[in-house]
Scaffold this motif. Sequence first.
Motif, PDB file in Angstrom:
ATOM      1  N   LYS A 116      49.329  38.965  60.506  1.00 15.68           N
ATOM      2  CA  LYS A 116      48.128  39.029  59.923  1.00 15.68           C
ATOM      3  C   LYS A 116      47.500  37.739  59.775  1.00 15.68           C
ATOM      4  O   LYS A 116      48.027  36.490  59.763  1.00 15.68           O
ATOM      5  CB  LYS A 116      48.222  39.380  58.288  1.00 15.68           C
ATOM      6  CG  LYS A 116      48.654  40.941  58.309  1.00 15.68           C
ATOM      7  CD  LYS A 116      48.562  41.428  56.566  1.00 15.68           C
ATOM      8  CE  LYS A 116      48.851  42.789  56.538  1.00 15.68           C
ATOM      9  NZ  LYS A 116      48.769  43.125  55.175  1.00 15.68           N
ATOM     10  N   VAL A 117      46.226  37.625  60.061  1.00 15.34           N
ATOM     11  CA  VAL A 117      45.288  36.609  60.108  1.00 15.34           C
ATOM     12  C   VAL A 117      44.242  36.660  59.538  1.00 15.34           C
ATOM     13  O   VAL A 117      43.636  37.826  59.345  1.00 15.34           O
ATOM     14  CB  VAL A 117      44.978  35.856  61.626  1.00 15.34           C
ATOM     15  CG1 VAL A 117      46.133  35.644  62.461  1.00 15.34           C
ATOM     16  CG2 VAL A 117      44.064  36.793  62.344  1.00 15.34           C
ATOM     17  N   PRO A 118      43.677  35.500  58.769  1.00 15.83           N
ATOM     18  CA  PRO A 118      42.398  35.542  58.076  1.00 15.83           C
ATOM     19  C   PRO A 118      41.052  35.706  58.915  1.00 15.83           C
ATOM     20  O   PRO A 118      41.181  35.065  59.911  1.00 15.83           O
ATOM     21  CB  PRO A 118      42.263  34.320  57.176  1.00 15.83           C
ATOM     22  CG  PRO A 118      43.244  33.394  57.906  1.00 15.83           C
ATOM     23  CD  PRO A 118      44.309  34.274  58.339  1.00 15.83           C
ATOM     24  N   ASN A 119      40.180  36.324  58.602  1.00 16.57           N
ATOM     25  CA  ASN A 119      38.862  36.398  59.262  1.00 16.57           C
ATOM     26  C   ASN A 119      38.215  34.946  59.400  1.00 16.57           C
ATOM     27  O   ASN A 119      38.661  34.230  58.622  1.00 16.57           O
ATOM     28  CB  ASN A 119      37.803  37.298  58.526  1.00 16.57           C
ATOM     29  CG  ASN A 119      36.594  37.164  59.167  1.00 16.57           C
ATOM     30  OD1 ASN A 119      36.535  37.401  60.234  1.00 16.57           O
ATOM     31  ND2 ASN A 119      35.186  37.045  58.354  1.00 16.57           N
ATOM     32  N   TYR A 127      42.534  40.286  58.177  1.00 12.01           N
ATOM     33  CA  TYR A 127      42.129  40.626  56.932  1.00 12.01           C
ATOM     34  C   TYR A 127      40.979  39.717  56.329  1.00 12.01           C
ATOM     35  O   TYR A 127      40.687  38.642  56.847  1.00 12.01           O
ATOM     36  CB  TYR A 127      43.632  40.396  55.607  1.00 12.01           C
ATOM     37  CG  TYR A 127      43.887  38.963  55.630  1.00 12.01           C
ATOM     38  CD1 TYR A 127      43.549  38.193  54.671  1.00 12.01           C
ATOM     39  CD2 TYR A 127      44.942  38.326  56.371  1.00 12.01           C
ATOM     40  CE1 TYR A 127      43.896  37.068  54.349  1.00 12.01           C
ATOM     41  CE2 TYR A 127      45.225  37.211  56.148  1.00 12.01           C
ATOM     42  CZ  TYR A 127      45.015  36.490  55.146  1.00 12.01           C
ATOM     43  OH  TYR A 127      45.537  35.100  55.110  1.00 12.01           O
ATOM     44  N   PHE A 128      40.559  40.171  55.333  1.00 15.35           N
ATOM     45  CA  PHE A 128      39.260  39.642  54.906  1.00 15.35           C
ATOM     46  C   PHE A 128      39.243  38.779  53.399  1.00 15.35           C
ATOM     47  O   PHE A 128      38.933  39.671  52.464  1.00 15.35           O
ATOM     48  CB  PHE A 128      38.132  40.589  55.190  1.00 15.35           C
ATOM     49  CG  PHE A 128      37.891  41.010  56.231  1.00 15.35           C
ATOM     50  CD1 PHE A 128      36.714  40.452  57.229  1.00 15.35           C
ATOM     51  CD2 PHE A 128      38.643  42.046  57.121  1.00 15.35           C
ATOM     52  CE1 PHE A 128      36.395  40.671  58.654  1.00 15.35           C
ATOM     53  CE2 PHE A 128      38.399  42.250  58.563  1.00 15.35           C
ATOM     54  CZ  PHE A 128      37.475  41.657  58.914  1.00 15.35           C
ATOM     55  N   PRO A 129      39.662  37.641  53.327  1.00  8.07           N
ATOM     56  CA  PRO A 129      39.711  37.062  51.963  1.00  8.07           C
ATOM     57  C   PRO A 129      38.318  36.790  51.410  1.00  8.07           C
ATOM     58  O   PRO A 129      38.093  36.638  50.302  1.00  8.07           O
ATOM     59  CB  PRO A 129      40.499  35.671  52.313  1.00  8.07           C
ATOM     60  CG  PRO A 129      40.371  35.512  53.783  1.00  8.07           C
ATOM     61  CD  PRO A 129      40.169  36.585  54.457  1.00  8.07           C
ATOM     62  N   LEU A 141      30.240  42.719  54.272  1.00  6.15           N
ATOM     63  CA  LEU A 141      30.515  42.413  55.652  1.00  6.15           C
ATOM     64  C   LEU A 141      29.380  43.071  56.708  1.00  6.15           C
ATOM     65  O   LEU A 141      29.158  42.561  57.594  1.00  6.15           O
ATOM     66  CB  LEU A 141      31.819  42.876  56.208  1.00  6.15           C
ATOM     67  CG  LEU A 141      32.058  42.257  57.434  1.00  6.15           C
ATOM     68  CD1 LEU A 141      32.168  40.481  57.463  1.00  6.15           C
ATOM     69  CD2 LEU A 141      33.581  42.591  58.112  1.00  6.15           C
ATOM     70  N   PHE A 142      28.987  44.470  56.108  1.00  8.82           N
ATOM     71  CA  PHE A 142      27.863  45.038  57.046  1.00  8.82           C
ATOM     72  C   PHE A 142      26.718  44.080  57.005  1.00  8.82           C
ATOM     73  O   PHE A 142      26.230  43.668  57.955  1.00  8.82           O
ATOM     74  CB  PHE A 142      27.652  46.372  56.323  1.00  8.82           C
ATOM     75  CG  PHE A 142      26.575  47.196  57.134  1.00  8.82           C
ATOM     76  CD1 PHE A 142      27.254  48.017  58.092  1.00  8.82           C
ATOM     77  CD2 PHE A 142      25.240  47.317  57.147  1.00  8.82           C
ATOM     78  CE1 PHE A 142      26.341  48.825  58.894  1.00  8.82           C
ATOM     79  CE2 PHE A 142      24.333  47.885  57.808  1.00  8.82           C
ATOM     80  CZ  PHE A 142      25.147  48.645  58.811  1.00  8.82           C
ATOM     81  N   TYR A 143      26.181  43.812  55.778  1.00  8.54           N
ATOM     82  CA  TYR A 143      25.055  42.924  55.802  1.00  8.54           C
ATOM     83  C   TYR A 143      25.273  41.421  56.656  1.00  8.54           C
ATOM     84  O   TYR A 143      24.491  41.140  57.454  1.00  8.54           O
ATOM     85  CB  TYR A 143      24.874  42.655  54.227  1.00  8.54           C
ATOM     86  CG  TYR A 143      23.934  41.058  54.010  1.00  8.54           C
ATOM     87  CD1 TYR A 143      22.841  40.970  54.827  1.00  8.54           C
ATOM     88  CD2 TYR A 143      24.320  40.399  52.891  1.00  8.54           C
ATOM     89  CE1 TYR A 143      22.163  39.735  54.508  1.00  8.54           C
ATOM     90  CE2 TYR A 143      23.611  39.390  52.651  1.00  8.54           C
ATOM     91  CZ  TYR A 143      22.506  39.007  53.207  1.00  8.54           C
ATOM     92  OH  TYR A 143      21.700  37.696  53.076  1.00  8.54           O
TER      93      TYR A 143
END
Length: 422
Positions: A175-178, A204-206, A372-374
């Motif tokens: 796993k890596v952060p965004n 993943y998205f911290p 995240l969409f925005y």
Amino acid sequence: MGVDLRQVVAGILTLTMFVMLGQMIKRDHLDSLQEKLPGEAQDTQFDNGNVIKKDGLVKLSKRSKGPWIEDSQELKQCWSTTAFHEIERSRGYVTFSLTNGAEYHVSQIADAVVVARYLAATLVLPDIRGSKPGDERNFEDIYDVEKFVKSLDGVVKVAKELPNEISIRNLAAVKVPNRVTEDHIVENVEPIFKSKGNIRLATYFPTVNMRKTAQKSSVDSVACLGMFGTLELQPEVNEVVDSMVERLRTLSRKSDGQFIAVDLRVEILENKNCHGSGSTGAKSCYNAQEIALFLRKAGFDTDTTIYLTQSRWDNSVIVLKDIFPRTYTKESIMPEEKKGKFLESEDSELEKVIDFYICSQSDVFVPAISGLFYANVAGKRIASRKPQILVPADIPGTSAPITNYLSPYVAKKNHLAYSCFC
């Protein structure tokens, strides 16, 4: 039996009173809605009749009435693939999946390309997985494979699938952060890759923050390429998006073909706390009524065409249609022959992709929901010279310049995209 003239007159007067009362109730209802946001449409202030310019950032469109903003000057990419060193012999494979919609796909691709480039690994073309079990698609079902491979030529080797001799069960999960950094790869990914030889990557998205950083990194150019230079829709999906955008422009004749896209999804609003928080009272989401009033305060006419990302029509958005009758969802503007395939389920990855690309192409984008969409729609719009992103806000007083509504990503030029385009 004779007719009493007095009764006839009394009946007419009574009917007239009911009509007047109905009009008053309707007007009072709309007026009470307008009062919930300070000021009214005509109160919006402009400097010298135009939107305030900040370093040439925004300019009011002259082709139609209202606060429509022109596209910005063309930005050029700051990265160059010629600056990359020659690809080393592949040391193994990096596999991954695209999940949760196009806004996630963009970031997942960027992180996978950065990791594969740093490790001198071959990147395996990802599959696409929806939120429901068994909802899987091939990459080519949504995106252009040829464009993807060609864009990474000389940067990362791409394979359409793992060699038969490598079992998926033997891949090491990592796993890596965004927005993964070089330091994180060195400390947490490279040792596993060297030990196992092949890895399965998951982002993943911290945080969903896409603000640029002051510190430069050797992986920046690769990240920019991965995020803004690799993904294009395959022809059939692109054709559907284009036909829907064209339909919206046809419906927008009174505003010169211009329309607003609003990211408003009822199921998300129901699960989020949209009340103000902190000393500023900032909110993370706005409902249909608040969006309707915000747009009127911003100066948009009631004839304005609005596209909602809401999957199916919901009674909670009726208030928006009451004020802006030209409000549409996918089901009302998608070509009839495409609905069976592209509107097959409320969680369809295809629907999410359509929303992402329509919001990226609209003349104005209004994110009713932060996230995240925005952030990634903003990045795509900045890259394509469309900075017209208005963020809802409860602004005190009766008026405010239109620039007060501009997304901070644009107003402060602090989005990651401004590190990739100059």
